[in-house]
Design a protein around this motif. Structure first.
Motif, PDB file in Angstrom:
ATOM      1  N   GLU A 132       0.854  -1.185   0.000  1.00 33.74           N
ATOM      2  CA  GLU A 132       0.000   0.000   0.000  1.00 33.74           C
ATOM      3  C   GLU A 132       0.888   1.231   0.000  1.00 33.74           C
ATOM      4  O   GLU A 132       2.036   1.192   0.436  1.00 33.74           O
ATOM      5  CB  GLU A 132      -0.976   0.001   1.178  1.00 33.74           C
ATOM      6  N   ALA A 134       0.942   5.290   1.096  1.00 31.80           N
ATOM      7  CA  ALA A 134       0.405   6.488   1.725  1.00 31.80           C
ATOM      8  C   ALA A 134       0.715   7.621   0.760  1.00 31.80           C
ATOM      9  O   ALA A 134       1.858   7.799   0.327  1.00 31.80           O
ATOM     10  CB  ALA A 134       1.069   6.717   3.074  1.00 31.80           C
ATOM     11  N   THR A 145      -4.718   6.440   1.022  1.00 29.09           N
ATOM     12  CA  THR A 145      -3.956   5.200   0.931  1.00 29.09           C
ATOM     13  C   THR A 145      -4.463   4.411  -0.261  1.00 29.09           C
ATOM     14  O   THR A 145      -5.673   4.301  -0.475  1.00 29.09           O
ATOM     15  CB  THR A 145      -4.120   4.360   2.220  1.00 29.09           C
TER      16      THR A 145
END
Length: 175
Positions: A132, A134, A145
């Motif tokens: 993932e 940010a 995200t």
């Protein structure tokens, strides 16, 4: 004058086939007997899973520089990038740099959630899983995200450096 031209053609074809088969076998035996990891040299140590996982850390650190060329330097000259937030396939350095010029505006910081490493040989590895990012919107400052599936295929270069030859990243499907 040959009284059996058809028989001669068959004999010539059979001989050519035998020579070709013998040459193919010899070539195959030479390849099969070749030392794995020829790029890394005869005595190169095999890569470890920890080293492969470290290649992502190197890539993520390159993102933190904010310099698209620094990130593109981690890709082979003929690499293919199927990026997370673009529908355009990137197949050369200019395209890869272009993608990262836009992606880096959002100050991405990647975190791996799940990784599976496959070491194919001394010079070829695949790292696949879920990560993932940010992100901070460069216009509004809003934080978000993006969770995505990824695959990195790396190839060890003759100079010993590992480069990305294929990178596929796609947003996780909803649901």
């Amino acid at each position: 004058m040959n009284r059996h031209p058809a028989r001669r053609r068959i004999a010539v074809a059979a001989t050519a086939t035998a020579v070709l088969a013998a040459g193919t076998f010899a070539l195959g035996a030479g390849v099969a007997g070749a030392e794995p990891g020829s790029k890394g040299g005869k005595h190169a140590k095999p890569v470890t899973k920890a080293q492969v996982l470290g290649l992502f850390d190197q890539w993520n650190a390159a993102l933190q520089t904010g310099d698209p060329k620094t990130v593109a330097d981690l890709y082979a000259k003929d690499a293919v990038l199927l990026p997370t937030v673009s529908n355009q396939v990137r197949t050369d350095r200019a395209g890869i740099v272009d993608y990262f010029e836009h992606f880096l505006l959002n100050k991405p910081k990647g975190t791996k959630i799940e990784s599976v490493v496959n070491i194919l040989d001394r010079d070829t590895v695949i790292d696949t899983g879920v990560y993932e990012f940010a992100l901070t919107d460069h216009d509004t400052g809003a934080k978000s995200t993006v969770k995505a599936r990824y695959t990195y295929a790396y190839e060890k270069q003759p100079n010993g450096k590992w480069l990305i030859v294929n990178h596929h990243s796609s947003k996780m499907p909803q649901g």
